[in-house]
Design a protein around this motif. Structure first.
Motif, PDB file in Angstrom:
ATOM      1  N   LYS A 176      54.518  51.926  -9.237  1.00  0.00           N
ATOM      2  CA  LYS A 176      53.281  51.587  -9.553  1.00  0.00           C
ATOM      3  C   LYS A 176      53.274  50.305 -10.620  1.00  0.00           C
ATOM      4  O   LYS A 176      52.416  49.449 -10.811  1.00  0.00           O
ATOM      5  CB  LYS A 176      52.491  52.727 -10.063  1.00  0.00           C
ATOM      6  CG  LYS A 176      52.957  53.426 -11.501  1.00  0.00           C
ATOM      7  CD  LYS A 176      52.029  54.474 -11.745  1.00  0.00           C
ATOM      8  CE  LYS A 176      52.529  55.203 -13.047  1.00  0.00           C
ATOM      9  NZ  LYS A 176      51.833  56.470 -13.283  1.00  0.00           N
TER      10      LYS A 176
ATOM     11  N   GLY B  83      50.498  51.200  -6.034  1.00  0.00           N
ATOM     12  CA  GLY B  83      49.737  51.862  -7.415  1.00  0.00           C
ATOM     13  C   GLY B  83      49.859  50.982  -8.303  1.00  0.00           C
ATOM     14  O   GLY B  83      50.129  49.641  -8.355  1.00  0.00           O
ATOM     15  N   ARG B  84      49.103  51.480  -9.462  1.00  0.00           N
ATOM     16  CA  ARG B  84      49.038  50.497 -10.595  1.00  0.00           C
ATOM     17  C   ARG B  84      49.403  51.308 -11.928  1.00  0.00           C
ATOM     18  O   ARG B  84      49.228  52.574 -12.209  1.00  0.00           O
ATOM     19  CB  ARG B  84      47.633  50.168 -10.953  1.00  0.00           C
ATOM     20  CG  ARG B  84      47.132  49.322  -9.666  1.00  0.00           C
ATOM     21  CD  ARG B  84      45.415  48.966  -9.807  1.00  0.00           C
ATOM     22  NE  ARG B  84      45.127  47.987  -8.833  1.00  0.00           N
ATOM     23  CZ  ARG B  84      43.868  47.610  -9.129  1.00  0.00           C
ATOM     24  NH1 ARG B  84      43.093  48.084 -10.242  1.00  0.00           N
ATOM     25  NH2 ARG B  84      43.451  46.580  -8.308  1.00  0.00           N
TER      26      ARG B  84
ATOM     27  N   ASP C 163      41.963  40.651  -5.061  1.00  0.00           N
ATOM     28  CA  ASP C 163      41.695  41.252  -6.251  1.00  0.00           C
ATOM     29  C   ASP C 163      42.896  40.682  -7.218  1.00  0.00           C
ATOM     30  O   ASP C 163      43.910  41.035  -7.197  1.00  0.00           O
ATOM     31  CB  ASP C 163      42.188  42.592  -6.160  1.00  0.00           C
ATOM     32  CG  ASP C 163      41.557  43.495  -7.163  1.00  0.00           C
ATOM     33  OD1 ASP C 163      41.435  42.864  -8.253  1.00  0.00           O
ATOM     34  OD2 ASP C 163      41.973  44.702  -7.040  1.00  0.00           O
TER      35      ASP C 163
ATOM     36  N   SER D 281      45.332  43.194  -8.481  1.00  0.00           N
ATOM     37  CA  SER D 281      46.373  43.497  -7.715  1.00  0.00           C
ATOM     38  C   SER D 281      47.439  42.588  -7.282  1.00  0.00           C
ATOM     39  O   SER D 281      48.360  42.738  -6.568  1.00  0.00           O
ATOM     40  CB  SER D 281      45.606  44.138  -6.228  1.00  0.00           C
ATOM     41  OG  SER D 281      45.065  45.309  -6.440  1.00  0.00           O
TER      42      SER D 281
ATOM     43  N   MET E 258      36.802  46.690 -13.826  1.00  0.00           N
ATOM     44  CA  MET E 258      37.504  47.990 -13.620  1.00  0.00           C
ATOM     45  C   MET E 258      36.760  48.986 -13.917  1.00  0.00           C
ATOM     46  O   MET E 258      35.736  48.811 -14.746  1.00  0.00           O
ATOM     47  CB  MET E 258      38.745  48.072 -14.177  1.00  0.00           C
ATOM     48  CG  MET E 258      40.093  47.238 -13.912  1.00  0.00           C
ATOM     49  SD  MET E 258      41.535  47.470 -14.795  1.00  0.00           S
ATOM     50  CE  MET E 258      42.805  46.293 -13.942  1.00  0.00           C
TER      51      MET E 258
ATOM     52  N   ASN F 296      39.114  54.631 -14.504  1.00  0.00           N
ATOM     53  CA  ASN F 296      40.311  54.973 -14.069  1.00  0.00           C
ATOM     54  C   ASN F 296      41.390  53.674 -13.789  1.00  0.00           C
ATOM     55  O   ASN F 296      42.174  53.923 -12.987  1.00  0.00           O
ATOM     56  CB  ASN F 296      40.339  55.972 -12.886  1.00  0.00           C
ATOM     57  CG  ASN F 296      39.495  57.218 -13.132  1.00  0.00           C
ATOM     58  OD1 ASN F 296      40.041  57.837 -14.213  1.00  0.00           O
ATOM     59  ND2 ASN F 296      38.626  57.581 -12.496  1.00  0.00           N
ATOM     60  N   TRP F 297      40.757  52.648 -13.949  1.00  0.00           N
ATOM     61  CA  TRP F 297      41.555  51.208 -13.862  1.00  0.00           C
ATOM     62  C   TRP F 297      41.513  50.821 -12.392  1.00  0.00           C
ATOM     63  O   TRP F 297      42.578  50.202 -11.992  1.00  0.00           O
ATOM     64  CB  TRP F 297      42.719  51.421 -14.625  1.00  0.00           C
ATOM     65  CG  TRP F 297      42.601  51.850 -16.044  1.00  0.00           C
ATOM     66  CD1 TRP F 297      43.282  53.161 -16.277  1.00  0.00           C
ATOM     67  CD2 TRP F 297      41.592  51.533 -17.066  1.00  0.00           C
ATOM     68  NE1 TRP F 297      42.962  53.365 -17.513  1.00  0.00           N
ATOM     69  CE2 TRP F 297      41.904  52.653 -18.082  1.00  0.00           C
ATOM     70  CE3 TRP F 297      40.824  50.762 -17.241  1.00  0.00           C
ATOM     71  CZ2 TRP F 297      40.912  52.509 -19.151  1.00  0.00           C
ATOM     72  CZ3 TRP F 297      39.983  50.704 -18.337  1.00  0.00           C
ATOM     73  CH2 TRP F 297      40.187  51.560 -19.333  1.00  0.00           C
ATOM     74  N   ASN F 298      40.501  51.441 -11.726  1.00  0.00           N
ATOM     75  CA  ASN F 298      40.449  50.719 -10.256  1.00  0.00           C
ATOM     76  C   ASN F 298      39.554  49.707 -10.232  1.00  0.00           C
ATOM     77  O   ASN F 298      38.712  49.574 -11.185  1.00  0.00           O
ATOM     78  CB  ASN F 298      39.822  51.908  -9.394  1.00  0.00           C
ATOM     79  CG  ASN F 298      40.704  53.140  -9.379  1.00  0.00           C
ATOM     80  OD1 ASN F 298      41.952  52.978  -9.031  1.00  0.00           O
ATOM     81  ND2 ASN F 298      40.182  54.222  -9.606  1.00  0.00           N
ATOM     82  N   THR F 299      39.947  48.765  -9.375  1.00  0.00           N
ATOM     83  CA  THR F 299      38.930  47.636  -9.167  1.00  0.00           C
ATOM     84  C   THR F 299      37.466  47.861  -8.808  1.00  0.00           C
ATOM     85  O   THR F 299      37.223  48.496  -7.755  1.00  0.00           O
ATOM     86  CB  THR F 299      39.492  46.475  -8.328  1.00  0.00           C
ATOM     87  OG1 THR F 299      40.877  46.247  -9.157  1.00  0.00           O
ATOM     88  CG2 THR F 299      38.704  45.176  -8.229  1.00  0.00           C
ATOM     89  N   THR F 300      36.249  47.524  -9.665  1.00  0.00           N
ATOM     90  CA  THR F 300      35.273  47.724  -9.320  1.00  0.00           C
ATOM     91  C   THR F 300      34.514  46.495  -8.809  1.00  0.00           C
ATOM     92  O   THR F 300      33.279  46.430  -8.352  1.00  0.00           O
ATOM     93  CB  THR F 300      34.305  48.755 -10.069  1.00  0.00           C
ATOM     94  OG1 THR F 300      34.449  47.891 -11.527  1.00  0.00           O
ATOM     95  CG2 THR F 300      34.725  49.949 -10.309  1.00  0.00           C
TER      96      THR F 300
END
Length: 541
Positions: free
Chosen positions: A108, A114-115, A381, A384, A446, A449-453
């Protein structure tokens, strides 16, 4: 000889040598510093201003080896991690390296499946062991386990020394006068571990303190032995500092408050806290804390310390507050190159001020004749995209300008200069159907949870007719300024044209790290394209 002549002569002599920290053997391996231009000499400093470093260096620890000071800080998901800064006077600091050359803790951290955003290098600790003339760095990764790195020279190279099975949260390391190594750590429940003689295993572990409920959380341990007493320095985030004292590393410990809700030195900023204590060769003591100053991050601030007759530290205040200025330490001021300035990437390696967003793909970048960034990820993104190179912004206001050669871009490629955080914007160039266009884009976001929105919205474009462009981002983090970034571009390096609306910087603390200037190049269709960064400069007004 006047002070300036003396300082310049001393600087010239020092930079002919290989630095290894005072007290190390003569001729020991160390970093070669770039020559310091005579015109950069400063007048004699009789006072200093806080913050002493106007860049994001959180969870700092400062140690002294002889007459040299070294500082480490948190870097989360940036790579290399755990920067090492050097100073001879506690006020003027320069990068010399990183204790963690690569975040080698899972895929990650490579942005591969993952990140690692807001993971990686949290509050860690650095120490020097005189018996070996060796530096130790210890950090806990992902709340799972701790890693130890060592080096003969704080500038590196650093190598992984041991992987310790226990997770020492917010650790502080102590090398005792009998050469025993201890680690203080924990959140609310504070423990001490004794390490084996080689520092590779744990031989004893004991909880030594439980924080009273009326105080709340204590963490961020720093461990000291001073005048025969053991001290564990603890923060109450984000507005207090406490200290434990005992005649034994195993306790029992007595608690005392060092500060609570003390006004800080940065207008609009928070209470100085965390960090640690350090002494000068002549016995004066100082506290290097950090001040929350988002959206810029957490800035190191320095205050003198006095000691009570019964052995407790007290912060020297100015009108009841942490001073915006103090008398200069009783040390010879030692000018160093500023943390701002230009880089033309002519060296074979990147300067220590640079950190990648996650680990880079080292097959996709080169330096020496400018910085060549090949596309390393196919994505729409930015969060990413691999091989995004970052530079801390300089407070309270600074401007980054990057010169790019676009000749090797391919259709679908996106390159540019971003204000990078969990809410981001950028100015750059897109190539589609053989046509280059300047672009300003915001709305990159983000979630918690630091997912891209959000991958962004194009807010402005401009035609380009050449393959050379200069991109500029100005970041102003002063309260009352609106805390905004402004973007512009130039086709001649002289006249800059604004592009797109101002971008309001996110002042929320939960991402922990402050904004950074970031240079990126990624593909949206296929790999194979490249850009060359000819020059990158950070300047202040």
């Amino acid at each position: 000889m006047n002070w300036i002549d003396h300082a310049l002569k001393h600087e010239a002599n020092r930079r002919r040598l290989l630095i290894a920290g005072a007290g190390l053997a003569a001729g020991a391996a160390a970093a070669v510093y770039a020559p310091y231009t005579l015109g950069q000499a400063e007048a004699q400093q009789t006072s200093y201003a806080n913050p002493v470093v106007w860049q994001d260096f959180a969870d700092v620890e400062v140690i002294r080896v002889g007459s040299d000071f070294y500082m480490t800080a948190s870097t989360m998901h940036y790579s290399p991690g755990a920067p090492v800064l050097h100073s001879r006077d506690l006020v003027n600091w320069e990068f010399i390296g990183h204790s963690v050359p690569k975040l080698d803790f899972g895929a990650k951290y490579d942005l591969n499946g993952g990140r690692g955003y807001v993971r990686g290098i949290w509050a860690s600790t650095i120490a020097h062991r005189p018996s070996e003339n060796r530096f130790y760095w210890l950090g806990q990764i992902d709340f799972a386990r701790s890693y130890m790195y060592t080096a003969a020279n704080p500038a590196g190279p650093w190598t992984r020394h041991a992987d310790l099975p226990r997770a020492y949260y917010d650790a502080g390391m102590l090398v005792d006068t009998d050469n025993t190594m201890y680690v203080a750590y924990g959140n609310t429940q504070i423990s001490v571990a004794q390490l084996s003689a080689d520092g590779k295993t744990e031989v004893r572990n004991q909880q030594v303190f439980s924080t009273p409920s009326n105080i709340g959380t204590l963490e961020g341990s720093r461990f000291y032995k001073i005048n025969g007493n053991y001290y564990i320095f603890l923060t109450r985030p984000a507005n207090g500092q406490y200290i434990l004292k005992s005649s034994s590393p195993w306790g029992p410990y007595t608690l005392r408050q060092v500060l609570l809700d003390m006004p800080g030195p940065i207008p609009g900023g928070g209470v100085p806290h965390q960090g640690g204590l350090v002494s000068t060769p002549n016995g004066a003591w100082y506290y290097m804390a950090f001040v929350d100053a988002y959206p810029g991050g957490r800035m190191p601030a320095l205050a003198p310390i006095t000691w009570t007759a019964d052995g407790w530290p007290q912060v020297t205040t100015v009108n009841g507050a942490w001073g915006q200025t103090y008398p200069f330490p009783n040390l010879t001021p030692h000018p160093v190159p500023p943390l701002t300035g230009a880089d033309t990437f002519t060296a074979a390696t990147l300067a220590a001020k640079w950190e990648w967003n996650h680990n880079p793909d080292d097959t996709k970048w080169t330096t020496g004749n400018g910085l060549r960034l090949q596309t390393a990820t196919v994505t729409n993104d930015l969060y990413s995209a691999r091989n995004t190179l970052t530079h801390r912004i300089q407070g309270p206001s600074s401007t980054a300008t990057v010169e790019l050669d676009l000749a090797s871009m391919r259709d679908g490629d996106r390159t540019g200069l971003a204000m990078l955080r969990d809410a981001s914007a950028w100015i750059g160039v897109r190539r589609d159907n053989g046509v280059l266009r300047a672009v300003m884009r915001d709305g990159l976001t983000m979630d918690s949870n630091w997912n891209t929105t959000g991958t962004g919205t194009e807010r402005a474009t401009a035609d380009l007719c050449d393959t050379r462009i200069w991109l500029r981002a100005k970041a102003d983090i002063r309260p009352g300024s609106g805390r905004q970034a402004q973007f512009s571009y130039s086709t001649d390096g002289a006249t800059f044209v604004p592009l797109g609306p101002n971008f309001t910087l996110n002042s929320n603390w939960t991402f922990f790290m402050g904004y950074r200037f970031a240079v990126f190049n990624h593909a949206t269709q296929a790999l194979g394209g490249a850009v060359t960064v000819k020059r990158f400069e950070v300047a202040t007004p």
